[in-house]
Design a protein around this motif. Structure first.
Motif, PDB file in Angstrom:
ATOM      1  N   SER A   1       6.677  -6.548  -1.257  1.00 37.06           N
ATOM      2  CA  SER A   1       7.713  -7.228  -0.521  1.00 37.06           C
ATOM      3  C   SER A   1       7.342  -8.235   0.288  1.00 37.06           C
ATOM      4  CB  SER A   1       8.503  -6.229   0.240  1.00 37.06           C
ATOM      5  OG  SER A   1       7.885  -5.648   1.253  1.00 37.06           O
TER       6      SER A   1
ATOM      7  N   LEU B   1      13.218  -1.356  -4.417  1.00 37.31           N
ATOM      8  CA  LEU B   1      12.752  -2.169  -3.564  1.00 37.31           C
ATOM      9  C   LEU B   1      13.222  -3.525  -3.451  1.00 37.31           C
ATOM     10  CD1 LEU B   1      10.977  -2.688  -0.874  1.00 37.31           C
ATOM     11  CD2 LEU B   1       9.087  -3.054  -2.676  1.00 37.31           C
ATOM     12  N   LEU B   2      13.204  -3.891  -4.865  1.00 37.26           N
ATOM     13  CA  LEU B   2      13.883  -5.386  -5.295  1.00 37.26           C
ATOM     14  C   LEU B   2      15.300  -5.212  -5.207  1.00 37.26           C
ATOM     15  CD1 LEU B   2      11.743  -5.960  -8.544  1.00 37.26           C
ATOM     16  CD2 LEU B   2      11.204  -6.871  -6.230  1.00 37.26           C
TER      17      LEU B   2
ATOM     18  N   MET C   1      16.071  -5.825  -1.521  1.00 40.82           N
ATOM     19  CA  MET C   1      15.625  -7.320  -1.166  1.00 40.82           C
ATOM     20  C   MET C   1      16.674  -8.120  -1.725  1.00 40.82           C
ATOM     21  SD  MET C   1      11.546  -7.334  -1.675  1.00 40.82           S
ATOM     22  CE  MET C   1      11.358  -9.110  -1.559  1.00 40.82           C
TER      23      MET C   1
END
Length: 64
Positions: free
Chosen positions: A16, A48-49, A52
């Motif tokens: 990240s 996580l993506l 984001m």
């Protein structure tokens, strides 16, 4: 079949670009989905993506 990629906290920080400390703080504040395997914490890369992507802010175009 979808392949799941499990990241350690350190790896999630590297992927990240936010750093390990920030990821740990997000885990402690329950702001990111994580999985506890015994005493280890794992974060799925797609979670996580997605986090984001959800927090992306589009640039504003100013009129002249």
């Amino acid at each position: 079949m979808i392949r799941q990629t499990w990241l350690t906290v350190k790896e999630a920080g590297e992927v990240s670009g936010m750093g390990e400390r920030f990821i740990r703080r997000m885990v402690n504040e329950r702001r990111i989905r994580f999985y506890r395997v015994g005493r280890f914490i794992r974060i799925e890369e797609r979670d996580l993506l997605a986090l984001m992507e959800a927090n992306m802010v589009e640039p504003v175009r100013r009129k002249r």
